[in-house]
Design a protein around this motif. Sequence first.
Motif, PDB file in Angstrom:
ATOM      1  N   ALA A  83       0.839  -1.208   0.000  1.00 47.64           N
ATOM      2  CA  ALA A  83       0.000   0.000   0.000  1.00 47.64           C
ATOM      3  C   ALA A  83       0.869   1.252   0.000  1.00 47.64           C
ATOM      4  O   ALA A  83       0.785   2.097   0.906  1.00 47.64           O
ATOM      5  N   ARG A  84       1.692   1.413  -1.024  1.00 46.75           N
ATOM      6  CA  ARG A  84       2.619   2.548  -1.069  1.00 46.75           C
ATOM      7  C   ARG A  84       1.878   3.878  -1.213  1.00 46.75           C
ATOM      8  O   ARG A  84       2.252   4.875  -0.591  1.00 46.75           O
ATOM      9  N   ARG A  85       0.846   3.907  -2.043  1.00 43.30           N
ATOM     10  CA  ARG A  85       0.103   5.160  -2.228  1.00 43.30           C
ATOM     11  C   ARG A  85      -0.610   5.580  -0.947  1.00 43.30           C
ATOM     12  O   ARG A  85      -0.675   6.772  -0.624  1.00 43.30           O
ATOM     13  N   PHE A  86      -1.129   4.602  -0.234  1.00 49.79           N
ATOM     14  CA  PHE A  86      -1.811   4.912   1.028  1.00 49.79           C
ATOM     15  C   PHE A  86      -0.831   5.504   2.036  1.00 49.79           C
ATOM     16  O   PHE A  86      -1.135   6.509   2.696  1.00 49.79           O
ATOM     17  N   ILE A  87       0.360   4.916   2.137  1.00 50.47           N
ATOM     18  CA  ILE A  87       1.372   5.434   3.057  1.00 50.47           C
ATOM     19  C   ILE A  87       1.841   6.813   2.612  1.00 50.47           C
ATOM     20  O   ILE A  87       2.055   7.712   3.442  1.00 50.47           O
ATOM     21  N   ALA A  88       1.985   7.007   1.307  1.00 47.44           N
ATOM     22  CA  ALA A  88       2.382   8.328   0.799  1.00 47.44           C
ATOM     23  C   ALA A  88       1.336   9.377   1.160  1.00 47.44           C
ATOM     24  O   ALA A  88       1.670  10.512   1.541  1.00 47.44           O
ATOM     25  N   LEU A  89       0.056   9.004   1.061  1.00 48.25           N
ATOM     26  CA  LEU A  89      -1.017   9.922   1.430  1.00 48.25           C
ATOM     27  C   LEU A  89      -0.948  10.262   2.915  1.00 48.25           C
ATOM     28  O   LEU A  89      -1.091  11.441   3.308  1.00 48.25           O
ATOM     29  N   LEU A  90      -0.708   9.260   3.755  1.00 47.57           N
ATOM     30  CA  LEU A  90      -0.594   9.509   5.198  1.00 47.57           C
ATOM     31  C   LEU A  90       0.586  10.430   5.496  1.00 47.57           C
ATOM     32  O   LEU A  90       0.505  11.289   6.391  1.00 47.57           O
ATOM     33  N   LEU A  91       1.672  10.283   4.771  1.00 47.51           N
ATOM     34  CA  LEU A  91       2.833  11.144   4.980  1.00 47.51           C
ATOM     35  C   LEU A  91       2.521  12.595   4.615  1.00 47.51           C
ATOM     36  O   LEU A  91       2.900  13.528   5.342  1.00 47.51           O
ATOM     37  N   VAL A  92       1.824  12.792   3.499  1.00 51.09           N
ATOM     38  CA  VAL A  92       1.444  14.151   3.103  1.00 51.09           C
ATOM     39  C   VAL A  92       0.530  14.773   4.150  1.00 51.09           C
ATOM     40  O   VAL A  92       0.722  15.929   4.563  1.00 51.09           O
TER      41      VAL A  92
END
Length: 376
Positions: A83-92
């Motif tokens: 879930a790379r996109r999900f983690i990227a969203l959480l980071l943003v």
Amino acid sequence: MSSVMPGLMALVMFSLARGFPANIRGVGHWASGALVVSISAMLLALRGGIADWLSIVVANVGMILGTGLWLIGSQMFFGQRPARRFIALLLVVGVIAMSWMTWVHPSITGRTLCMCAILTATYGLNSLTMLRFGKGSHSATFVGSMQLLQTLATALRGITMFVPAWASTGLFAPDLIQRIYLTTGALMSLTVCVGLLFVAMDRLRNQLEQQSFMDSLTGLLNRRAFLGVHQQEREKTMRTGGLLTLLLIDLDHFKQVNDTYGHATGDRVLIDFATRVAEMLPAPHHVARWGGEEFAVLLPRATPDEAKEHAERIRQRVAQKEDAALPAYTCSIGVSCMAASEATIEQLARDADEALYRAKRSGRNCVQVSDHVILL
């Protein structure tokens, strides 16, 4: 110490990951996550002694990244889509929220609620991944359970922020809930790191064990493992009384297949044969690659007539061309059957080999039963 130990465990995991087979994936992400969590925890511990952008923004975003890497590593380890996109969203979200609530609209409560919500999601998904896909692995179950406890503690911290009497006023507030939250986070970070290491080592050990008794090409038992299975079945059958049957199967003119179509096609033929034979035999049965293009089948408690019937079904099935991408091929089968008390692997193999030789002399693509069948 609770901040430093995950970092030390990360170094251990990095070192081990370099020697792991390529099909054991995700260990590097676990190690990276542990290192990031360790650095972030140290920055959090220095709150008030270093700049806020380090102890608040970088530290909290680092916790999101570290736990996100754990989740991605677990998903890769169990063959799931990361879930790379999900983690990227959480980071943003984390960067914007921490920055806003630190300098634009300072709010300890807001930062705590935001981080609790995000970490509850990453801890919870990692726990779910471990418990769901790690069934049968005690180490994975342990890590999943620890992450579940951490999920509950983090969620509890977020919920209590809505209760004035329990809402903390800072990271090191002396209230009970905050102490539980910090203690759980400190203990679980180290515990999860150790647990992840054991999960990876268990997978490596299982693979090495499988390689020791499985043929790497066909996935069947190798000859060494087949000898052990025969001994176990013989001892079991001797106690209850009965027969042991051995089928020796040789693919006809296999050298011509390799010479004509190449060894890659020959390997695919072997895999095709192994798959078809393994799925059509009754339980209990044991199939092994005896050597080269020769295979062995052990059928406990099968009578000579039943053994010949099974062998004939195999011969007929193999003679049917099922994969258009493979050349047609046939097999010859030798059958030996005797009382378990007499059925040493040497005797069974000798009789089955003699029967197989007769099948080849008879024109191949046929079944021959040993002349020395020993009945009860």
